[in-house]
Design an enzyme around this catalytic site. Structure first.
Site, mmCIF file in Angstrom:
data_model
loop_
_atom_site.group_PDB
_atom_site.id
_atom_site.type_symbol
_atom_site.label_atom_id
_atom_site.label_comp_id
_atom_site.label_asym_id
_atom_site.label_seq_id
_atom_site.Cartn_x
_atom_site.Cartn_y
_atom_site.Cartn_z
ATOM 1 N N ARG A 118 -82.439 15.948 -97.795
ATOM 2 C CA ARG A 118 -82.463 15.746 -96.388
ATOM 3 C C ARG A 118 -82.874 14.082 -96.250
ATOM 4 O O ARG A 118 -82.143 13.706 -95.283
ATOM 5 C CB ARG A 118 -83.912 16.338 -95.743
ATOM 6 C CG ARG A 118 -83.880 17.892 -95.620
ATOM 7 C CD ARG A 118 -85.165 18.533 -95.272
ATOM 8 N NE ARG A 118 -86.082 18.263 -96.432
ATOM 9 C CZ ARG A 118 -87.386 18.510 -96.251
ATOM 10 N NH1 ARG A 118 -87.847 19.338 -95.188
ATOM 11 N NH2 ARG A 118 -88.333 18.433 -97.183
ATOM 12 N N GLU A 163 -91.517 20.104 -103.650
ATOM 13 C CA GLU A 163 -90.637 21.088 -103.147
ATOM 14 C C GLU A 163 -90.554 22.345 -104.295
ATOM 15 O O GLU A 163 -89.458 22.627 -104.662
ATOM 16 C CB GLU A 163 -89.132 20.613 -102.659
ATOM 17 C CG GLU A 163 -89.203 19.578 -101.567
ATOM 18 C CD GLU A 163 -89.563 20.502 -100.119
ATOM 19 O OE1 GLU A 163 -89.792 21.682 -100.346
ATOM 20 O OE2 GLU A 163 -89.862 19.712 -99.324
ATOM 21 N N CYS A 251 -99.634 28.220 -84.870
ATOM 22 C CA CYS A 251 -100.758 28.954 -85.283
ATOM 23 C C CYS A 251 -100.431 30.603 -85.274
ATOM 24 O O CYS A 251 -99.204 31.015 -84.955
ATOM 25 C CB CYS A 251 -101.649 28.755 -83.993
ATOM 26 S SG CYS A 251 -101.305 29.381 -82.402
#
Length: 293
Positions: A118, A163, A251
């Site tokens: 990325r 990762e 959440c």
């Protein structure tokens, strides 16, 4: 007839010097003086000599072993696991610990999956832009050879893994590095995917880890503590590399409601796509018919 025996010797002189059968007394006397090898006395003597030779051989082996340089195995290392949803600071926490270890004089190296491209292929990069050089690898088993076996054994103390959910050999590598090779391993990765299922083998490290840290983010909807990752796009594969354009931390309440909304939206989109495909096929079939005159 002329006799063959000298007349000065008795007639049976030669018969006196012929071998005679030994008497029972002489045989018993010889046996008592020279016991056979199979007797208890000979066996005891052989055992004594054998024990002496064995003791000498053992002393020689101990002396030879003592003269060789002794290398004690390294003390056991440690495994520390950092997990959490997207945007919870996992890479930042990993980087902070790696820098702390390096400042204390320990030699460090960082690995990440080569699937994560990325920001930078040769560095781990936080969402805030902090960087640290790393090894981008398809698997962990190739790290020792790439790093150098001698350097790995003698000039490396701490290994960071970012990762970690993308490494299939994660557990085996960490167990050997900590238990056998005395390395400290710090692992950062997602504990669950966008469907809240276990992601990779990160959670399999929990039983063998020294510490486990569960991080949280902030819900993008209400600002409360966010423990889950919500995917905002239509893709459904488990491994989908992306950032804020694909994922958002939420959440529990907004994960449940948001997941329901997304599933409904996906169902509507799938139905619309199917309807469009059917309409297109109908148009193609109609256009392929020959006109009637």
């Amino acid at each position: 007839m002329r006799t063959l025996i000298s007349p000065s010797l008795p007639p049976f002189f030669f018969s006196l010097h012929l071998p005679t059968k030994p008497s029972l007394f002489s045989t018993a006397l010889r046996a008592s003086r020279y016991p056979p090898l199979t007797s208890p006395a000979a066996a005891a003597l052989n055992n004594t000599n054998s024990h002496h030779r064995s003791s000498v051989s053992q002393r020689r082996e101990l002396h030879t072993a003592a003269s060789k340089p002794f290398s004690a195995p390294p003390p056991p290392g440690e495994i520390h696991v950092v997990v959490g949803p997207m945007f919870s600071g996992k890479t930042t926490t990993l980087l902070r610990r790696i820098l702390s270890e390096r400042e204390s004089g320990r030699r460090v190296a960082v690995i990440k999956s080569d699937k994560d491209d990325r920001y930078c292929a040769e560095s781990i990069v936080t969402h805030d832009g902090e960087k640290f050089p790393c090894w981008a690898l398809p698997d962990l088993s190739s790290f020792k050879e790439r790093f150098g076996l001698d350097a790995y054994r003698n000039r490396l103390d701490v290994i960071g893994i970012d990762e970690a959910q993308f490494f299939g050999d994660l557990v085996e590598f960490c167990r050997e590095a900590a238990d056998v090779e005395g390395k400290t391993v710090i692992v950062a990765g997602l504990d669950g995917d966008y469907l809240r299922r276990s992601f990779g083998s990160v959670l399999d490290l929990v039983p063998i880890a020294d510490t486990v840290t569960k991080l949280a983010s902030r819900c993008e909807v209400c600002g409360k503590r966010a423990s889950f990752t919500l995917r905002k796009t239509e893709e459904r594969e488990t491994e989908l590399i992306g950032g804020a354009e694909v994922y958002m931390p939420v959440c529990r309440s907004h994960y449940v409601s948001g997941q329901g909304v997304l599933e409904t939206a996906r169902a509507v989109l799938d139905a619309s796509s199917s309807q469009r495909d059917a309409t297109q096929r109908g148009l193609e079939a109609t256009s392929s018919l020959s006109p009637l005159f």
